[in-house]
Design a protein around this motif. Structure first.
Motif, PDB file in Angstrom:
ATOM      1  N   UNK A 198       0.769  -1.228   0.000  1.00 56.78           N
ATOM      2  CA  UNK A 198       0.000   0.000   0.000  1.00 56.78           C
ATOM      3  C   UNK A 198       0.800   1.278   0.000  1.00 56.78           C
ATOM      4  N   UNK A 199       2.070   1.196  -0.326  1.00 51.67           N
ATOM      5  CA  UNK A 199       2.884   2.414  -0.410  1.00 51.67           C
ATOM      6  C   UNK A 199       3.662   2.728   0.844  1.00 51.67           C
ATOM      7  N   UNK A 200       4.423   1.747   1.326  1.00 51.48           N
ATOM      8  CA  UNK A 200       5.321   1.966   2.469  1.00 51.48           C
ATOM      9  C   UNK A 200       6.424   2.919   2.026  1.00 51.48           C
ATOM     10  N   UNK A 201       6.673   3.976   2.778  1.00 47.31           N
ATOM     11  CA  UNK A 201       7.685   4.950   2.373  1.00 47.31           C
ATOM     12  C   UNK A 201       9.086   4.339   2.441  1.00 47.31           C
ATOM     13  N   UNK A 202       9.861   4.542   1.380  1.00 44.74           N
ATOM     14  CA  UNK A 202      11.200   3.969   1.255  1.00 44.74           C
ATOM     15  C   UNK A 202      12.251   5.070   1.344  1.00 44.74           C
ATOM     16  N   UNK A 203      13.204   4.893   2.271  1.00 40.87           N
ATOM     17  CA  UNK A 203      14.384   5.761   2.337  1.00 40.87           C
ATOM     18  C   UNK A 203      15.566   4.917   1.891  1.00 40.87           C
ATOM     19  N   UNK A 204      16.138   5.272   0.757  1.00 43.63           N
ATOM     20  CA  UNK A 204      17.177   4.466   0.113  1.00 43.63           C
ATOM     21  C   UNK A 204      18.568   4.985   0.444  1.00 43.63           C
ATOM     22  N   UNK A 205      19.431   4.067   0.865  1.00 41.63           N
ATOM     23  CA  UNK A 205      20.826   4.412   1.153  1.00 41.63           C
ATOM     24  C   UNK A 205      21.607   4.444  -0.151  1.00 41.63           C
ATOM     25  N   UNK A 206      21.703   5.637  -0.742  1.00 37.31           N
ATOM     26  CA  UNK A 206      22.483   5.813  -1.955  1.00 37.31           C
ATOM     27  C   UNK A 206      23.876   6.330  -1.577  1.00 37.31           C
ATOM     28  N   UNK A 207      24.571   6.932  -2.509  1.00 36.09           N
ATOM     29  CA  UNK A 207      25.962   7.304  -2.271  1.00 36.09           C
ATOM     30  C   UNK A 207      26.397   8.407  -3.229  1.00 36.09           C
ATOM     31  N   UNK A 208      27.372   9.193  -2.792  1.00 34.73           N
ATOM     32  CA  UNK A 208      27.957  10.180  -3.697  1.00 34.73           C
ATOM     33  C   UNK A 208      28.750   9.499  -4.807  1.00 34.73           C
TER      34      UNK A 208
END
Length: 330
Positions: free
Chosen positions: A117-127
């Motif tokens: 149902x649209x769980x908010x995702x915080x993605x660990x990206x990188x420079x």
């Protein structure tokens, strides 16, 4: 927006250094439940020893390559922190599994979020998405400059670009709330040996403690923006509670520290008079070798109100103290 207080959150890669720090911040923020989702391949219970006694923390042994296990973990969750992934060094050693985890694993997280149902995702990206950036000041609009980088660094940066755009795709097509946080060189207590730039800090501390001269690659002019895990966790929690979606943010101090400066600070804080040795290290995997590097954090400051709190001096003091405790206990 996913309010922390009273809600359930999942940390994919929960037994990691960053996962452990995010957990502590979520608990302090009043989270109802924090699920540490991990396959125990790299992380250990030692990493989260400070939170295991809290009844709000639960463990789910699972793998982001198995979507059904994510479906189960995401039930009734308000948000997920997508921390699980291969860094440059392990990815270069096992590209088949590393790319599967970083790309297919991220796709599975997005799909599980949509399914629930649209769980908010915080993605660990990188420079690393910028490669060897040629910008005077690198903002989120800077292009990827990968020519000249080592293959492992390019594959890692490319996998993060794909991960970000999977999130953007699910945001635009299915309305899944998504934010990517582009970390600079993360360091801090419970430091592991898989992060190329941060592992150098621990190696240097250990060499000095053993009375060995610290080795500085080349002339020591290579610079990095070192960001402490405390500030990384704060950025994750603030992004989760914000209205932001479909956005990418640099999570960096904006301060460049050369290897010469880094080693100098460590020597001073450890009270050592050892002289560093400059040497070319053949075959060493390196993410970037730039002597001019400056990441802008203006966007996250303006839109989320986040600012780094831990200086490089304070962060190194903390990791030196942690390293001393680890050495005494071993």
């Amino acid at each position: 927006m996913a309010r922390i207080e009273g809600n359930k959150f999942v940390i994919a890669g929960g037994l990691s250094q960053i996962g452990s720090e995010i957990t502590q911040h979520l608990l302090r923020g009043g989270a109802r439940e924090v699920v540490l989702f991990d396959n125990f391949a790299l992380g250990t219970m030692d990493t989260v020893s400070g939170v295991v006694s809290d009844p709000r923390v639960t463990f789910a042994r699972g793998d982001i390559l198995r979507t059904n296990e994510l479906f189960d973990a995401f039930e009734n969750a308000a948000g997920v922190f997508a921390v699980a992934g291969f860094l440059t060094l392990p990815l270069s050693l096992n590209p088949q599994l590393g790319l599967a985890v970083n790309v297919q694993g991220m796709l599975n997280i997005c799909e599980a979020s949509r399914y629930r149902g649209g769980v908010k995702v915080i993605f660990a990206s990188s420079v690393a998405v910028y490669g060897e950036t040629e910008e005077d000041v690198t903002t989120e609009k800077a292009p990827w400059v990968w020519s000249g980088q080592q293959p492992g660094a390019v594959l890692y940066g490319g996998s993060k670009i794909i991960g970000e755009n999977l999130g953007r795709l699910y945001h635009s097509r299915y309305g899944v709330p998504f934010v990517s946080l582009r970390y600079s060189s993360v360091y801090g207590e419970r430091q592991h040996r898989r992060a190329v730039n941060s592992a150098y800090i621990v190696d240097t501390i250990e060499s000095i403690r053993q009375g060995k001269r610290p080795v500085i690659p080349d002339d020591g002019s290579e610079v990095h923006d070192y960001i402490h895990i405390h500030d990384i966790a704060r950025a994750n929690v603030m992004a989760m509670e914000s209205e932001a979606s479909g956005e990418s943010y640099n999570v960096a101090t904006g301060v460049s520290t050369s290897l010469n400066e880094l080693v100098g600070i460590i020597l001073k804080q450890m009270g050592s008079d050892l002289e560093p040795e400059h040497r070319k290290i053949e075959g060493k995997i390196r993410a970037t070798v730039s002597s001019t590097l400056k990441f802008s954090n203006a966007k996250i400051v303006q839109q989320l109100g986040w600012r780094p709190e831990i200086s490089i001096e304070e962060g190194l003091r903390r990791i030196i103290a942690w390293s001393a405790e680890e050495a005494a206990a071993s």
